[in-house]
Design a protein around this motif. Structure first.
Motif, PDB file in Angstrom:
ATOM      1  N   VAL A 163       4.890 -14.983 -17.505  1.00 37.91           N
ATOM      2  CA  VAL A 163       4.861 -13.739 -16.728  1.00 37.91           C
ATOM      3  C   VAL A 163       4.262 -14.053 -15.360  1.00 37.91           C
ATOM      4  N   ARG A 164       4.974 -13.688 -14.287  1.00 41.71           N
ATOM      5  CA  ARG A 164       4.556 -14.044 -12.939  1.00 41.71           C
ATOM      6  C   ARG A 164       3.895 -12.859 -12.236  1.00 41.71           C
ATOM      7  N   GLU A 165       2.779 -13.157 -11.601  1.00 37.81           N
ATOM      8  CA  GLU A 165       2.040 -12.117 -10.892  1.00 37.81           C
ATOM      9  C   GLU A 165       2.907 -11.421  -9.854  1.00 37.81           C
ATOM     10  N   LYS A 166       3.691 -12.180  -9.100  1.00 39.85           N
ATOM     11  CA  LYS A 166       4.478 -11.584  -8.016  1.00 39.85           C
ATOM     12  C   LYS A 166       5.438 -10.517  -8.536  1.00 39.85           C
ATOM     13  N   ASP A 167       5.970 -10.708  -9.746  1.00 38.83           N
ATOM     14  CA  ASP A 167       6.910  -9.743 -10.313  1.00 38.83           C
ATOM     15  C   ASP A 167       6.197  -8.475 -10.777  1.00 38.83           C
ATOM     16  N   VAL A 168       5.073  -8.658 -11.464  1.00 35.53           N
ATOM     17  CA  VAL A 168       4.327  -7.519 -12.008  1.00 35.53           C
ATOM     18  C   VAL A 168       3.808  -6.627 -10.891  1.00 35.53           C
ATOM     19  N   VAL A 169       3.184  -7.231  -9.886  1.00 35.16           N
ATOM     20  CA  VAL A 169       2.561  -6.409  -8.841  1.00 35.16           C
ATOM     21  C   VAL A 169       3.615  -5.741  -7.963  1.00 35.16           C
ATOM     22  N   SER A 229      -3.594  -3.826  -1.141  1.00 33.72           N
ATOM     23  CA  SER A 229      -2.932  -5.043  -1.592  1.00 33.72           C
ATOM     24  C   SER A 229      -3.107  -5.159  -3.103  1.00 33.72           C
ATOM     25  N   ILE A 230      -1.995  -5.293  -3.828  1.00 34.87           N
ATOM     26  CA  ILE A 230      -2.015  -5.231  -5.295  1.00 34.87           C
ATOM     27  C   ILE A 230      -1.830  -6.628  -5.879  1.00 34.87           C
ATOM     28  N   HIS A 231      -2.699  -7.000  -6.825  1.00 39.81           N
ATOM     29  CA  HIS A 231      -2.693  -8.334  -7.416  1.00 39.81           C
ATOM     30  C   HIS A 231      -2.963  -8.249  -8.917  1.00 39.81           C
ATOM     31  N   ALA A 232      -2.850  -9.388  -9.593  1.00 43.92           N
ATOM     32  CA  ALA A 232      -3.195  -9.504 -11.017  1.00 43.92           C
ATOM     33  C   ALA A 232      -3.825 -10.881 -11.204  1.00 43.92           C
ATOM     34  N   ASP A 233      -5.106 -10.933 -11.426  1.00 45.42           N
ATOM     35  CA  ASP A 233      -5.900 -12.157 -11.375  1.00 45.42           C
ATOM     36  C   ASP A 233      -5.627 -13.068 -12.574  1.00 45.42           C
ATOM     37  N   ALA A 234      -6.103 -14.298 -12.466  1.00 43.62           N
ATOM     38  CA  ALA A 234      -6.048 -15.266 -13.572  1.00 43.62           C
ATOM     39  C   ALA A 234      -7.356 -16.030 -13.604  1.00 43.62           C
ATOM     40  N   LEU A 239      -7.434  -8.653   4.204  1.00 44.85           N
ATOM     41  CA  LEU A 239      -8.155  -7.403   4.441  1.00 44.85           C
ATOM     42  C   LEU A 239      -8.796  -7.339   5.822  1.00 44.85           C
ATOM     43  N   LYS A 240      -8.618  -8.352   6.627  1.00 46.68           N
ATOM     44  CA  LYS A 240      -9.357  -8.442   7.889  1.00 46.68           C
ATOM     45  C   LYS A 240      -8.690  -7.674   9.029  1.00 46.68           C
ATOM     46  N   SER A 241      -8.421  -6.413   8.798  1.00 48.48           N
ATOM     47  CA  SER A 241      -7.950  -5.529   9.854  1.00 48.48           C
ATOM     48  C   SER A 241      -9.137  -4.703  10.345  1.00 48.48           C
ATOM     49  N   PRO A 242      -9.515  -4.838  11.619  1.00 45.90           N
ATOM     50  CA  PRO A 242     -10.716  -4.147  12.094  1.00 45.90           C
ATOM     51  C   PRO A 242     -10.571  -2.643  12.155  1.00 45.90           C
ATOM     52  N   ASP A 243      -9.333  -2.138  12.177  1.00 48.60           N
ATOM     53  CA  ASP A 243      -9.128  -0.707  12.396  1.00 48.60           C
ATOM     54  C   ASP A 243      -8.421  -0.002  11.249  1.00 48.60           C
ATOM     55  N   ILE A 244      -8.143  -0.688  10.142  1.00 39.38           N
ATOM     56  CA  ILE A 244      -7.451  -0.074   9.009  1.00 39.38           C
ATOM     57  C   ILE A 244      -8.291  -0.265   7.755  1.00 39.38           C
ATOM     58  N   PRO A 245      -8.767   0.813   7.130  1.00 38.68           N
ATOM     59  CA  PRO A 245      -9.438   0.656   5.838  1.00 38.68           C
ATOM     60  C   PRO A 245      -8.520  -0.062   4.861  1.00 38.68           C
ATOM     61  N   SER A 246      -9.050  -1.078   4.190  1.00 37.03           N
ATOM     62  CA  SER A 246      -8.204  -1.961   3.376  1.00 37.03           C
ATOM     63  C   SER A 246      -8.916  -2.330   2.081  1.00 37.03           C
ATOM     64  N   LEU A 247      -8.132  -2.392   1.002  1.00 34.78           N
ATOM     65  CA  LEU A 247      -8.662  -2.801  -0.298  1.00 34.78           C
ATOM     66  C   LEU A 247      -7.684  -3.734  -0.984  1.00 34.78           C
ATOM     67  N   LEU A 248      -8.224  -4.631  -1.796  1.00 33.59           N
ATOM     68  CA  LEU A 248      -7.427  -5.477  -2.672  1.00 33.59           C
ATOM     69  C   LEU A 248      -7.727  -5.051  -4.101  1.00 33.59           C
ATOM     70  N   VAL A 249      -6.684  -4.684  -4.836  1.00 37.30           N
ATOM     71  CA  VAL A 249      -6.829  -4.197  -6.209  1.00 37.30           C
ATOM     72  C   VAL A 249      -6.333  -5.257  -7.179  1.00 37.30           C
ATOM     73  N   GLU A 250      -7.212  -5.698  -8.058  1.00 36.28           N
ATOM     74  CA  GLU A 250      -6.831  -6.590  -9.142  1.00 36.28           C
ATOM     75  C   GLU A 250      -6.568  -5.718 -10.361  1.00 36.28           C
ATOM     76  N   THR A 251      -5.301  -5.584 -10.717  1.00 35.76           N
ATOM     77  CA  THR A 251      -4.927  -4.655 -11.782  1.00 35.76           C
ATOM     78  C   THR A 251      -5.302  -5.146 -13.176  1.00 35.76           C
ATOM     79  N   GLY A 252      -5.656  -6.410 -13.293  1.00 37.24           N
ATOM     80  CA  GLY A 252      -6.039  -6.975 -14.580  1.00 37.24           C
ATOM     81  C   GLY A 252      -5.889  -8.485 -14.542  1.00 37.24           C
TER      82      GLY A 252
END
Length: 455
Positions: free
Chosen positions: A179-185, A233-238, A333-346
């Protein structure tokens, strides 16, 4: 002293040259919105030369001291200027690759040295008309695809930039059963887009709208070009230990990582360009001196506020790996003017979580949780010129089916929750939370439903 015949000497030299020759082990093709990419997997470092020819249009690549060890006959170059790939071995030991083209193109190429589990690679980009030929990944000259707009309204939409991590050459983490992270996210990102589309007042920009890689800096640039109000930004960690589990939310840190796991994850995600085939020769001009700017403080405060809302929603459907918004130096996430989050879905490396992440039902649940967290923030703290700000001021009535800003909403107690923590998360005084739910103390139980009063 024995003499070696010329025939034997030539044979020995030929064997030596063959032994030192690099092999092209695989050839892959990816189509992105602004270019076509061909990647050559190599057994070792090589030297190469590009030659463009016309009448008819062709691109010739000579790779010195190389052989082709891959079958290219089944390669397809759909929706690209490439019509065919031919090859031949030259007398000097070079491998000649010829791309037949439907029209003249601009090209760029760069080599990526072997790193970790990655082999040496030669990356060749065929740029669409109007794109730069610089070696670095430059921002697209066309705006990202807009999937929703509001017409005949004097109040603008809140713009949400949704970034599905990895893609194309970079599969991300690999779970059980390949199962590949790129497909799931990407599937979660599509469901999140669909959820925002159903709510009046939002406009969505998909940073990656297909299976191709976008450089980390370019992801920020696309969000900025779209004038996004929020970037997720949506991810799935390992992890090496398959028992690791739980969802997490990460924001940028101007100093250091808030935990060892946050630091390791940021380092791994920041190296994604090495996998995705992006030249790292350019310098990051976006952040030059920006992190000391006062605007960054406000952006980070907003990111952390949204992150707290997200954790509250994700905790209803998933165990939280961390109950606070972690922080580290994520390049995306390094945008000085845009609130940004990275979500690890699991953790896609966890067999149980991997089996859930690949199901449509859980992907929909996760997308809904992310939506709820972001939506609540913008209903409570809308930019002043937006539809949600007009609703909150009472200038207009909310659309049918929308939740009125400031209204009470249901919350289900999750493992690890405390009443004071919930009050802090939703910016509600603890005594108001107790009074609204007729609670005499702070005792709560998992699965209990309470109402969050208007803040």
């Amino acid at each position: 002293m024995k003499r070696i015949s010329s025939a034997v000497l030539c044979g020995l030299l030929l064997l030596a040259a063959t032994a030192q020759a690099a092999e092209v082990r695989d050839v892959r093709f990816w189509r992105a919105p602004d270019h076509s990419r061909v990647v050559f997997d190599l057994s070792g470092p090589v030297e190469h030369e590009l030659i463009t020819l016309d009448s008819p249009d062709r691109l010739v690549i000579d790779i010195q001291a190389s052989t082709l060890g891959s079958d290219t006959s089944k390669l397809e170059f759909a929706n690209s200027p490439i019509t065919r790939l031919r090859h031949a071995e030259k007398p000097n030991g070079a491998l000649r690759l010829v791309f037949d083209l439907s029209n003249a193109v601009q090209v760029r190429s760069f080599l990526l040295a072997a790193s970790g589990d990655l082999h040496d690679r030669l990356v060749v980009d065929f740029l669409d008309k109007g794109e730069s030929t610089g070696a670095s990944a430059s921002p697209s000259k066309s705006a990202p695809k807009v999937v929703k707009s509001l017409e005949n309204s004097s109040h603008r939409d809140v713009v949400i930039a949704i970034d599905a991590g990895h893609g194309g050459e970079d599969p991300g983490a690999i779970g059980p059963g390949r199962v590949r992270e790129k497909d799931v996210v990407y599937k979660i990102a599509l469901r999140l887009k669909e959820r925002f589309e159903r709510k009046k007042g939002y406009r969505v920009v998909m940073i990656r709208d297909g299976d191709y890689y976008v450089g980390l800096a370019k992801r920020r640039d696309l969000a900025r070009k779209a004038q996004a109000d929020f970037f997720v930004s949506i991810h799935a960690d390992a992890f090496t230990n398959p028992s690791a589990n739980g969802s997490s939310v990460y924001a940028l840190s101007k100093r250091g990582a808030t935990s060892a796991s946050a630091r390791i994850l940021a380092q791994r995600e920041n190296e994604a360009d090495l996998v995705g085939g992006v030249s790292l020769s350019d310098k990051d001009q976006v952040l030059a001196g920006v992190l000391t700017d006062l605007s960054m403080t406000a952006t980070l405060d907003a990111s952390l506020s949204v992150g707290s809302q997200l954790l509250g929603e994700m905790g209803k459907i998933s165990r939280l790996h961390s109950k606070r918004v972690e922080q580290a130096g994520f390049a995306v996430l390094k945008s000085p003017d845009i609130p940004s989050l990275l979500v690890e879905t699991g953790f896609i490396s966890n067999p149980h979580e991997s089996s859930k992440l690949k199901t449509a039902s859980y992907q929909a649940q996760m997308a809904q949780a992310i939506y709820e967290g972001i939506d609540r923030y913008f209903r409570e703290s809308p930019p002043p010129d937006t539809y949600f700000a007009a609703v909150k001021r009472g200038d207009i009535s909310p659309a049918r089916g929308s939740t009125p800003t400031g209204g009470a909403r249901e919350y289900i107690i999750a493992n690890g929750d405390t009443l004071s923590g919930i009050a802090h998360r939703y910016n509600v005084p603890l005594r108001d939370l107790q009074r609204h739910n007729q609670l005499s103390g702070s005792d709560i139980r998992v699965g209990q439903k309470i109402q969050i009063p208007a803040s």
